[in-house]
Design a protein around this motif. Sequence first.
Motif, PDB file in Angstrom:
ATOM      1  N   ARG A  25      -3.334  17.490  -3.726  1.00  0.00           N
ATOM      2  CA  ARG A  25      -2.194  18.323  -3.343  1.00  0.00           C
ATOM      3  C   ARG A  25      -1.322  17.617  -2.326  1.00  0.00           C
ATOM      4  NH1 ARG A  25      -5.621  23.463  -2.244  1.00  0.00           N
ATOM      5  NH2 ARG A  25      -6.428  23.568  -4.355  1.00  0.00           N
ATOM      6  N   ALA A  26      -1.968  17.029  -1.317  1.00  0.00           N
ATOM      7  CA  ALA A  26      -1.203  16.370  -0.248  1.00  0.00           C
ATOM      8  C   ALA A  26      -0.406  15.202  -0.810  1.00  0.00           C
ATOM      9  CB  ALA A  26      -2.158  15.895   0.845  1.00  0.00           C
ATOM     10  N   ILE A  27      -1.011  14.452  -1.720  1.00  0.00           N
ATOM     11  CA  ILE A  27      -0.311  13.265  -2.228  1.00  0.00           C
ATOM     12  C   ILE A  27       0.810  13.648  -3.181  1.00  0.00           C
ATOM     13  CG2 ILE A  27      -0.638  11.235  -3.727  1.00  0.00           C
ATOM     14  CD1 ILE A  27      -3.007  10.543  -2.040  1.00  0.00           C
ATOM     15  N   VAL A  28       0.584  14.658  -4.003  1.00  0.00           N
ATOM     16  CA  VAL A  28       1.670  15.114  -4.882  1.00  0.00           C
ATOM     17  C   VAL A  28       2.815  15.670  -4.029  1.00  0.00           C
ATOM     18  CG1 VAL A  28       2.317  16.837  -6.609  1.00  0.00           C
ATOM     19  CG2 VAL A  28       0.225  15.505  -6.904  1.00  0.00           C
ATOM     20  N   PHE A  29       2.475  16.429  -3.025  1.00  0.00           N
ATOM     21  CA  PHE A  29       3.500  17.000  -2.137  1.00  0.00           C
ATOM     22  C   PHE A  29       4.316  15.883  -1.488  1.00  0.00           C
ATOM     23  CE2 PHE A  29       4.765  18.659   2.098  1.00  0.00           C
ATOM     24  CZ  PHE A  29       5.597  19.669   1.666  1.00  0.00           C
ATOM     25  N   LEU A  30       3.607  14.901  -0.959  1.00  0.00           N
ATOM     26  CA  LEU A  30       4.285  13.777  -0.301  1.00  0.00           C
ATOM     27  C   LEU A  30       5.216  13.055  -1.284  1.00  0.00           C
ATOM     28  CD1 LEU A  30       2.299  11.657   2.165  1.00  0.00           C
ATOM     29  CD2 LEU A  30       4.153  10.623   0.877  1.00  0.00           C
ATOM     30  N   ASN A  31       4.738  12.837  -2.496  1.00  0.00           N
ATOM     31  CA  ASN A  31       5.583  12.199  -3.508  1.00  0.00           C
ATOM     32  C   ASN A  31       6.823  13.035  -3.807  1.00  0.00           C
ATOM     33  OD1 ASN A  31       4.584   9.631  -4.798  1.00  0.00           O
ATOM     34  ND2 ASN A  31       2.700  10.825  -4.915  1.00  0.00           N
ATOM     35  N   TRP A  32       6.634  14.333  -3.945  1.00  0.00           N
ATOM     36  CA  TRP A  32       7.761  15.188  -4.293  1.00  0.00           C
ATOM     37  C   TRP A  32       8.807  15.222  -3.183  1.00  0.00           C
ATOM     38  CZ3 TRP A  32       4.922  19.883  -7.011  1.00  0.00           C
ATOM     39  CH2 TRP A  32       4.532  19.469  -8.282  1.00  0.00           C
ATOM     40  N   VAL A  33       8.321  15.324  -1.949  1.00  0.00           N
ATOM     41  CA  VAL A  33       9.270  15.334  -0.829  1.00  0.00           C
ATOM     42  C   VAL A  33      10.034  14.005  -0.821  1.00  0.00           C
ATOM     43  CG1 VAL A  33       9.481  15.320   1.680  1.00  0.00           C
ATOM     44  CG2 VAL A  33       7.954  16.953   0.564  1.00  0.00           C
ATOM     45  N   TYR A  34       9.285  12.915  -0.972  1.00  0.00           N
ATOM     46  CA  TYR A  34       9.908  11.592  -0.968  1.00  0.00           C
ATOM     47  C   TYR A  34      10.918  11.469  -2.112  1.00  0.00           C
ATOM     48  CZ  TYR A  34      10.491   6.567  -1.156  1.00  0.00           C
ATOM     49  OH  TYR A  34      11.040   5.315  -1.180  1.00  0.00           O
ATOM     50  N   ASN A  35      10.495  11.865  -3.299  1.00  0.00           N
ATOM     51  CA  ASN A  35      11.377  11.747  -4.454  1.00  0.00           C
ATOM     52  C   ASN A  35      12.633  12.614  -4.290  1.00  0.00           C
ATOM     53  OD1 ASN A  35       9.368  10.152  -5.496  1.00  0.00           O
ATOM     54  ND2 ASN A  35       8.677  11.596  -7.060  1.00  0.00           N
ATOM     55  N   TYR A  36      12.440  13.775  -3.658  1.00  0.00           N
ATOM     56  CA  TYR A  36      13.575  14.689  -3.489  1.00  0.00           C
ATOM     57  C   TYR A  36      14.586  14.119  -2.506  1.00  0.00           C
ATOM     58  CZ  TYR A  36      16.134  19.056  -3.145  1.00  0.00           C
ATOM     59  OH  TYR A  36      17.120  20.007  -3.196  1.00  0.00           O
ATOM     60  N   ILE A  37      14.080  13.643  -1.377  1.00  0.00           N
ATOM     61  CA  ILE A  37      14.979  13.127  -0.339  1.00  0.00           C
ATOM     62  C   ILE A  37      15.646  11.836  -0.789  1.00  0.00           C
ATOM     63  CG2 ILE A  37      15.065  12.198   2.012  1.00  0.00           C
ATOM     64  CD1 ILE A  37      12.762  14.050   2.720  1.00  0.00           C
ATOM     65  N   ARG A  38      14.857  10.969  -1.440  1.00  0.00           N
ATOM     66  CA  ARG A  38      15.371   9.644  -1.760  1.00  0.00           C
ATOM     67  C   ARG A  38      15.937   9.547  -3.171  1.00  0.00           C
ATOM     68  NH1 ARG A  38      13.228   5.726   1.933  1.00  0.00           N
ATOM     69  NH2 ARG A  38      14.267   4.219   0.619  1.00  0.00           N
ATOM     70  N   PHE A  39      15.941  10.630  -3.932  1.00  0.00           N
ATOM     71  CA  PHE A  39      16.387  10.591  -5.331  1.00  0.00           C
ATOM     72  C   PHE A  39      15.656   9.457  -6.067  1.00  0.00           C
ATOM     73  CE2 PHE A  39      19.716  12.939  -3.346  1.00  0.00           C
ATOM     74  CZ  PHE A  39      20.232  13.776  -4.319  1.00  0.00           C
ATOM     75  N   ASP A  40      14.358   9.387  -5.891  1.00  0.00           N
ATOM     76  CA  ASP A  40      13.643   8.221  -6.374  1.00  0.00           C
ATOM     77  C   ASP A  40      12.378   8.626  -7.127  1.00  0.00           C
ATOM     78  OD1 ASP A  40      13.050   5.592  -6.783  1.00  0.00           O
ATOM     79  OD2 ASP A  40      13.236   5.025  -4.688  1.00  0.00           O
ATOM     80  N   ARG A  41      11.817   7.703  -7.844  1.00  0.00           N
ATOM     81  CA  ARG A  41      10.504   7.819  -8.477  1.00  0.00           C
ATOM     82  C   ARG A  41       9.907   6.435  -8.388  1.00  0.00           C
ATOM     83  NH1 ARG A  41      10.437  11.987 -12.666  1.00  0.00           N
ATOM     84  NH2 ARG A  41      12.173  13.319 -12.101  1.00  0.00           N
ATOM     85  N   GLU A  42       9.001   6.266  -7.466  1.00  0.00           N
ATOM     86  CA  GLU A  42       8.678   4.902  -7.080  1.00  0.00           C
ATOM     87  C   GLU A  42       7.513   4.270  -7.837  1.00  0.00           C
ATOM     88  OE1 GLU A  42       7.667   3.562  -3.004  1.00  0.00           O
ATOM     89  OE2 GLU A  42       9.828   3.712  -2.779  1.00  0.00           O
ATOM     90  N   PHE A  60       8.119   2.889   2.423  1.00  0.00           N
ATOM     91  CA  PHE A  60       7.660   4.042   3.191  1.00  0.00           C
ATOM     92  C   PHE A  60       6.650   4.877   2.414  1.00  0.00           C
ATOM     93  CE2 PHE A  60       7.995   8.561   4.051  1.00  0.00           C
ATOM     94  CZ  PHE A  60       7.593   8.584   5.376  1.00  0.00           C
ATOM     95  N   ARG A  61       6.929   5.087   1.131  1.00  0.00           N
ATOM     96  CA  ARG A  61       6.044   5.929   0.338  1.00  0.00           C
ATOM     97  C   ARG A  61       4.633   5.349   0.283  1.00  0.00           C
ATOM     98  NH1 ARG A  61       3.766   7.194  -4.749  1.00  0.00           N
ATOM     99  NH2 ARG A  61       3.547   4.947  -4.814  1.00  0.00           N
ATOM    100  N   ASN A  62       4.540   4.067   0.016  1.00  0.00           N
ATOM    101  CA  ASN A  62       3.220   3.430  -0.042  1.00  0.00           C
ATOM    102  C   ASN A  62       2.482   3.576   1.280  1.00  0.00           C
ATOM    103  OD1 ASN A  62       3.712   2.676  -2.624  1.00  0.00           O
ATOM    104  ND2 ASN A  62       3.709   0.479  -2.279  1.00  0.00           N
ATOM    105  N   ARG A  63       3.178   3.317   2.379  1.00  0.00           N
ATOM    106  CA  ARG A  63       2.530   3.430   3.682  1.00  0.00           C
ATOM    107  C   ARG A  63       2.025   4.844   3.914  1.00  0.00           C
ATOM    108  NH1 ARG A  63       7.216   0.732   6.832  1.00  0.00           N
ATOM    109  NH2 ARG A  63       7.046  -1.244   5.728  1.00  0.00           N
ATOM    110  N   ALA A  64       2.880   5.816   3.607  1.00  0.00           N
ATOM    111  CA  ALA A  64       2.504   7.211   3.843  1.00  0.00           C
ATOM    112  C   ALA A  64       1.288   7.584   3.003  1.00  0.00           C
ATOM    113  CB  ALA A  64       3.685   8.124   3.517  1.00  0.00           C
ATOM    114  N   ILE A  65       1.264   7.137   1.761  1.00  0.00           N
ATOM    115  CA  ILE A  65       0.165   7.536   0.877  1.00  0.00           C
ATOM    116  C   ILE A  65      -1.132   6.824   1.248  1.00  0.00           C
ATOM    117  CG2 ILE A  65      -0.653   7.362  -1.524  1.00  0.00           C
ATOM    118  CD1 ILE A  65       1.987   8.522  -2.361  1.00  0.00           C
ATOM    119  N   VAL A  66      -1.044   5.561   1.610  1.00  0.00           N
ATOM    120  CA  VAL A  66      -2.254   4.863   2.059  1.00  0.00           C
ATOM    121  C   VAL A  66      -2.776   5.512   3.340  1.00  0.00           C
ATOM    122  CG1 VAL A  66      -3.136   2.678   2.973  1.00  0.00           C
ATOM    123  CG2 VAL A  66      -1.728   2.681   0.924  1.00  0.00           C
ATOM    124  N   PHE A  67      -1.873   5.832   4.242  1.00  0.00           N
ATOM    125  CA  PHE A  67      -2.273   6.475   5.506  1.00  0.00           C
ATOM    126  C   PHE A  67      -2.985   7.796   5.230  1.00  0.00           C
ATOM    127  CE2 PHE A  67      -1.235   9.264   9.164  1.00  0.00           C
ATOM    128  CZ  PHE A  67      -1.913   8.562  10.146  1.00  0.00           C
TER     129      PHE A  67
END
Lengths: 431, 431
Positions: free
Chosen positions: B396-413, A393-400
């Motif tokens: 900003r948008a990509i860092v934000f998206l990563n942080w939200v993703y990492n927070y919800i999924r307890f992940d660092r992809e 999901f993350r990759n898709r969101a970031i590419v999008f």
Amino acid sequence: MNIPQTSFPRVVIIGGGFAGLAAAKGLEKQELQVVLLDKHNYHTFQPLLYQVATGGLEPDSIAFPLRKRFNDVDNFYFRLAEVDKINTDTNTIETSIGNLEYDELIIATGSTTNFFGNTNIQKYAMEMKSVPQSLNIRSLILENFEEALLTSNYEERKALMNFVIVGGGPTGVELAGALAEMKKGILPKDYPDLDIRQMQINLIQSSGEILKGMSSQASEKAEDFLIKLGVNVWKNLRVLDYDGKTVTTNGEDHFKAETVIWAAGVKGQTIDGLEAECVIERAARIKVNEYNQVLNYTNIYAIGDVACMSNEKNPYGHPMMAQPAIQQGKLVAKNIIAKLFNKELKPFVYNDKGSMATIGRNKAVVDLPKWKFQGIFAWFVWMFVHLFSLIGFRNRAIVFLNWVYNYIRFDRETRLIIRPFKKKNFYSFKD
Amino acid sequence: MNIPQTSFPRVVIIGGGFAGLAAAKGLEKQELQVVLLDKHNYHTFQPLLYQVATGGLEPDSIAFPLRKRFNDVDNFYFRLAEVDKINTDTNTIETSIGNLEYDELIIATGSTTNFFGNTNIQKYAMEMKSVPQSLNIRSLILENFEEALLTSNYEERKALMNFVIVGGGPTGVELAGALAEMKKGILPKDYPDLDIRQMQINLIQSSGEILKGMSSQASEKAEDFLIKLGVNVWKNLRVLDYDGKTVTTNGEDHFKAETVIWAAGVKGQTIDGLEAECVIERAARIKVNEYNQVLNYTNIYAIGDVACMSNEKNPYGHPMMAQPAIQQGKLVAKNIIAKLFNKELKPFVYNDKGSMATIGRNKAVVDLPKWKFQGIFAWFVWMFVHLFSLIGFRNRAIVFLNWVYNYIRFDRETRLIIRPFKKKNFYSFKD
């Protein structure tokens, strides 16, 4: 390798590309031990490498950590390793991290650049089969522009701004299109003190048409798109040599260029140890039967780019692309499971879903089995298909997000020289 | 260097970090020619490097192409160059791409890791001041885990899983916290066949408290957070040496570790050519007056980390952090413009907006001038401030998206070994 011996049969998969990944997924939750080996700890979505090379995407968004994909799978082992040799008599492989026995072996090593024996070209030209290689191309393009600013020698500056792409397949076409868009929208703004008209993009194809595997409609339209974008398309021209300065051809044209990208051929990434007669020479792929079994073996399979399954429809094997690789990976997993339950194996039948290529903004060509179309709708279809083929999901969101941003802003923002290529003599670290 | 000589005075800025960038922005749209030099073609948002090192962010999202920022600015020139020397008598600088005359010179070269003369540590320890260095740390962490899987030697495996971070400033604390979160949430899933309890994170601080520049409240709470996350915090312990295998200290403790990250000091990145007396030895920063003018010169300024403006409040100069750098960059631009109009220069007064550090999920410490707080609200403030300090909407948008993703999924992809560090002997390419 520290992999426990269990009572379950061990399936070893070499390579985590499209084929190997599909096979590994298909073998989940079975009474099997699965070992996946790859020289990278990530899966690379190769169709988008050209966007990494041209600053449109960050490498992390088209790569996916292999361990993560199989986090929740029992009896699955990933190891970061290169495989040197297969010993078919003892059913073991020799790797950079030790030997390993297998019960079933799946070779999914993919393909590598084919320089057809030209060591000069191999030394000086760039290739684009992996993430590091794409980053090298990105660095080189930008480093050449930085250098072009500094010289007052006209010929030298022109050579620095001359980009030669050899090979008019999807890789060459997509890269040429992306470079042309950089020339149009980005480089004139970034380098206002250069005369951008001196930048040349030359796409050289040895045969009479580009995108040979696609319909003539797609091929002609793609050429049309490229020409409109300002790419010089050379057909029926064969590159003979490149000495780091000049590209020589079999015609009267030659090209003085600091950057040559070789996209003119791939060959199977074979491994030592299979009997010589198994390997047929065309593109060095491994000959397999309709179950993807390597000739003479029932427990060794080759799938994807490295496999050559020739039949009436595909006398030289299936196209070296993602679709046959994924389909073969899925089927080989099913067949191994069938074997486990003493059921009959199913032969492979390629379901050709069509092919597509993108040239630039609003410009793509799509060949579906029953419908061929080009232009803006084709472009949206291309984006949609590629977006949903990405893993995670993350990759898709970031590419999008990148694509929306690039579309609205006419931009490609990741133009960073993170790993300088020229300065540090990374020529010795080309992969 | 191919920079045209105009009738406008030429301001040369060395370095595109926080200070140099702020100065360049402040000098836009003036009757001046501005030349910005940097050895990278991008600005690095250093406060988030630790997230690149621990797989939470892709490097492209915290770097911004310098040329792009100044696309629309007239009479602005960027050059990719390293500066070797300043010739104050002829008002020229010597660089890797030739010499350049200046009318006004702004030195904004920032800081580099300070090994305090220990060449062993310099050779074997990792630093984290740039994007490539952060990617090296990321690669090394993951490569060590891959290697730990393979060995059945208990001591060797423990050393591979032992991470020693020297220095309890913000960098060390944030890195230790991020590693502890990897230990908790990600590595056990990725490496189920390792006993994750054998992974140790040791943070070593020579003085009696971590986050020395912050309030004792922040310091104590940060230590508390780290301990709860499982980090071994060593205070009053000084690292004496590291031979690539063992960290020796002035206490009875020593650490067998394959990974040592040195965050125990920085020093100014000075340039040859300023008279010796200008440079004071404490952290090798350049001594400046209240207008950031280098002593003895009226047309040479030093700003940011490399500048040492000592006054009663800051006898050893201002903290080597983003805030003073940005404020000095802004003021130096204003003062150069004032000079142009023969107006009076304004002295620098540091507006301390406070400081903050994050330890992990919901765990941060914030010291504002009138309010100190810790915990989840501090963490949100930290994220908000860092997000909006980034340059560019896309980042900003990509860092934000990563942080939200990492927070919800307890992940660092983004845990990809894109550029192997150990295998290819990148020790010679440490920056």
